[in-house]
Design a protein around this motif. Structure first.
Motif, PDB file in Angstrom:
ATOM      1  N   ASP A   1       2.514  -5.923  -9.854  1.00  0.00           N
ATOM      2  CA  ASP A   1       2.973  -5.151 -11.007  1.00  0.00           C
ATOM      3  C   ASP A   1       4.489  -4.950 -11.015  1.00  0.00           C
ATOM      4  N   GLY A   2       5.179  -5.582 -10.061  1.00  0.00           N
ATOM      5  CA  GLY A   2       6.632  -5.480  -9.998  1.00  0.00           C
ATOM      6  C   GLY A   2       7.145  -4.354  -9.124  1.00  0.00           C
ATOM      7  N   SER A   3       6.282  -3.453  -8.702  1.00  0.00           N
ATOM      8  CA  SER A   3       6.710  -2.383  -7.804  1.00  0.00           C
ATOM      9  C   SER A   3       6.952  -2.957  -6.411  1.00  0.00           C
ATOM     10  N   THR A   4       7.635  -2.201  -5.586  1.00  0.00           N
ATOM     11  CA  THR A   4       8.018  -2.724  -4.280  1.00  0.00           C
ATOM     12  C   THR A   4       7.660  -1.752  -3.157  1.00  0.00           C
ATOM     13  N   LEU A   5       7.547  -2.329  -1.959  1.00  0.00           N
ATOM     14  CA  LEU A   5       7.336  -1.556  -0.742  1.00  0.00           C
ATOM     15  C   LEU A   5       8.342  -2.003   0.315  1.00  0.00           C
TER      16      LEU A   5
ATOM     17  N   GLN B   1      15.439  -4.729  -6.118  1.00  0.00           N
ATOM     18  CA  GLN B   1      14.085  -4.536  -5.612  1.00  0.00           C
ATOM     19  C   GLN B   1      14.039  -3.481  -4.513  1.00  0.00           C
ATOM     20  N   ASN B   2      15.134  -3.357  -3.800  1.00  0.00           N
ATOM     21  CA  ASN B   2      15.252  -2.373  -2.723  1.00  0.00           C
ATOM     22  C   ASN B   2      16.693  -1.865  -2.751  1.00  0.00           C
TER      23      ASN B   2
ATOM     24  N   TYR C   1       0.371  -1.452   4.547  1.00  0.00           N
ATOM     25  CA  TYR C   1      -0.224  -1.926   3.289  1.00  0.00           C
ATOM     26  C   TYR C   1      -1.109  -3.146   3.549  1.00  0.00           C
TER      27      TYR C   1
ATOM     28  N   VAL D   1       7.283  -7.318  -2.941  1.00  0.00           N
ATOM     29  CA  VAL D   1       7.167  -7.138  -4.384  1.00  0.00           C
ATOM     30  C   VAL D   1       5.706  -7.352  -4.765  1.00  0.00           C
TER      31      VAL D   1
ATOM     32  N   THR E   1      11.289  -6.716   2.046  1.00  0.00           N
ATOM     33  CA  THR E   1      10.862  -5.970   0.872  1.00  0.00           C
ATOM     34  C   THR E   1       9.692  -6.722   0.254  1.00  0.00           C
TER      35      THR E   1
END
Length: 202
Positions: free
Chosen positions: A61-65, A48-49, A74, A58, A56
């Motif tokens: 949509d499964g994307s991560t920041l 994930q990272n 965010y 999630v 992290t």
């Protein structure tokens, strides 16, 4: 209903920042906190990272920041903006600067913690530990001279509070000695900040 997963740990001060921010921004019910083990090669955190760090976030949509600063920005966006990061330029950059100071305390504190955690006492660099302690002391003196706001709860106040909480939890420094204004601010912040007690490291 949760539509985001926050990978964090109960002891990470950087992981505490978005947990506090979510509470302040009214987003806690949308965030499920899932513990992560940064030292476990098999933990999905590493997919994930790529840095294998917390926090992290999630997304649905499964994307991560990542890291905490990006996640807090965010959350401010999700809350409609101007919630924990002001829009007005002077206030915005003051908040971001204070966040940088709080994060700097955390960076130096974590480096001190890792030096003592991973090195035998005979191998520890006292010069390195002193260098990091000096950063923290100077930052705390600046905060004593001009404590954060007693009315706002912005990214800066959140970062500083997490920094002070980390010192209490992991380092045991007597940072309150000679800093009564900062100590008083921290106590009042804990009383007025949503989620402060619930996110305390343990």
């Amino acid at each position: 209903m949760s539509d985001m997963i926050l990978r964090a740990s109960l002891t990470s001060p950087f992981g505490r920042k978005p947990r506090l921010a979510a509470a302040v921004a009214g987003l806690s019910d949308r965030v499920e906190v899932v513990m992560a083990d940064t030292f476990d090669d098999s933990d999905s955190l590493r997919t994930q990272n790529p840095l294998g760090k917390v926090p992290t976030l999630v997304l649905a949509d499964g994307s991560t920041l990542y890291d905490s600063r990006v996640i807090l920005e965010y959350f401010d966006y999700l809350a409609g903006g101007d919630r924990i990061i002001p829009i007005e330029p002077a206030a915005r950059f003051a908040a971001l600067k204070l966040q940088a100071l709080g994060d700097g305390i955390l960076d130096a504190g974590v480096l001190r913690r890792l030096e003592t955690l991973f090195r035998d006492e005979t191998l520890r660099s006292h010069r390195w530990l002193g260098y990091q302690s000096g950063k923290m002391a100077r930052a705390l003196d600046v905060l004593e001279a001009a404590p954060p706001s007693d009315t706002d709860i912005l990214v800066g106040e959140i970062a500083v509070a997490c920094g002070l909480g980390f010192i209490d939890f992991r380092l045991g420094d007597e940072w309150r000695a000679g800093r009564p204004r900062l100590a008083g601010w921290f106590e009042r912040f804990g009383e007025r900040c949503p989620g402060f007690a619930d996110t305390a490291p343990h």
